[in-house]
Design an enzyme around this catalytic site. Structure first.
Site, PDB file in Angstrom:
ATOM      1  N   LYS A  67       0.893  -1.222   0.087  1.00 31.29           N
ATOM      2  CA  LYS A  67      -0.208   0.054  -0.024  1.00 31.29           C
ATOM      3  C   LYS A  67       0.879   1.287  -0.025  1.00 31.29           C
ATOM      4  O   LYS A  67       0.275   2.386  -0.560  1.00 31.29           O
ATOM      5  CB  LYS A  67      -0.830   0.127   1.035  1.00 31.29           C
ATOM      6  N   ASP A 111     -10.188   2.138   1.685  1.00 34.27           N
ATOM      7  CA  ASP A 111     -10.173   1.473   2.926  1.00 34.27           C
ATOM      8  C   ASP A 111     -10.955   2.522   3.810  1.00 34.27           C
ATOM      9  O   ASP A 111     -11.431   1.981   4.754  1.00 34.27           O
ATOM     10  CB  ASP A 111      -8.688   1.309   3.256  1.00 34.27           C
TER      11      ASP A 111
END
Length: 290
Positions: A67, A111
């Site tokens: 990420k 997210d």
């Protein structure tokens, strides 16, 4: 031409993302194939070069440990991902609908929306006292989500207090007061919080679960455990036994995936309710209405 999308990470065999996305694209008739691909940080640049060269790609879901590294591989970062420096979604944009023009890679972070929606459904109180387990990319998203939910501050518990760089940067970016403490001995403080988000990998929270089982007379708040395999996790089971409410990580995964589906298919508006329904059914998550 069959279009492509995938979830990238290492390891990746446990991921439920293919089940969610395939259900959505089948319902939409999108002609988009979605797979799980094991990619390490070292292998990421070469893999992304291949993505750029293949006009079939439409999107990538990004999980641990990629990420943070993905930020160096995209052409533009949009939305909250610009503040966090953490990307879990890459959508490909082309000037030519046939895919012949060079694609631009756009980074996003869905997210945050996944965590916010999962906790809102759980009934988290306004301005909650908050804690986070883990300090990586998903913890950075948790920081932004807690800020959006109205938390005035948060305490983050990590195995190594010197390795919470992403979470610290996220807190500074969104303006959330953050305290970083060691993971050992955290159980009592966690149980006293209104909301806890565990971003640790599977089984990494087991020592905290052991501490929780030794607490007496504790009524815990809401725990969102983003690790969903195996399930229930030991910390989820201990949290329930202590009187708290648990939100499965599959709910967060669902809500962040809904936004990815919109980005990968180029939908002009929200993902239709019937698509969300089949995604819920695919992984056994109840349909949530806000």
């Amino acid at each position: 031409m069959t279009l492509r999308a995938a979830v990238l990470g290492h390891p990746i065999g446990h991921s439920k993302s293919p089940v969610l996305h395939r259900a959505a694209y089948s319902q939409l008739g999108a002609g988009l194939d979605y797979e799980a691909i094991d990619v390490t940080i070292d292998a990421l640049p070469a893999f992304m070069a291949g993505v750029r060269a293949d006009g079939r790609w439409r999107g990538l879901s990004v999980t641990m440990p990629l990420k943070g590294a993905m930020a160096a591989e995209v052409d533009e970062v949009r939305g909250v991902a610009r503040q966090l420096g953490v990307i879990n979604t890459v959508a490909l944009e082309t000037a030519d609908a046939t895919g012949n023009a060079r694609a631009r890679l756009i980074g996003y972070n869905t997210d945050v929306a996944g965590i916010v929606n999962a906790l809102r459904y759980a009934g988290v109180a306004p301005k909650p006292s908050a804690a986070i387990l883990g300090g990586g990319g998903t913890a950075a998203a948790a920081v932004a989500a807690l800020k959006e939910l109205g938390a005035p501050s948060a305490t983050i518990f990590v195995r190594d207090t010197g390795r919470a760089t992403e979470a610290r940067a996220a807190a500074a970016a969104v303006g959330l007061e953050l305290q970083v403490l060691p993971l050992a001995g955290a159980a009592a403080a966690l149980a006293a919080a209104d909301v806890v988000v565990s971003t640790l990998p599977p089984r990494a929270a087991d020592p905290v679960a052991e501490e929780l089982t030794r607490l007496q007379g504790v009524e815990s708040g809401v725990l969102l455990d983003v690790a969903y395999d195996p399930w229930p996790s030991r910390i989820a089971a201990a949290w329930t036994a202590a009187g708290g409410k648990v939100v499965p990580g599959l709910e967060m995964l669902l809500y962040q995936a809904v936004e990815q589906v919109r980005l990968f298919t180029g939908l002009g508006g929200p993902v239709p309710a019937e698509v969300i329904d089949v995604m819920c059914d695919a992984v056994g998550v109840p349909r949530r209405v806000f």
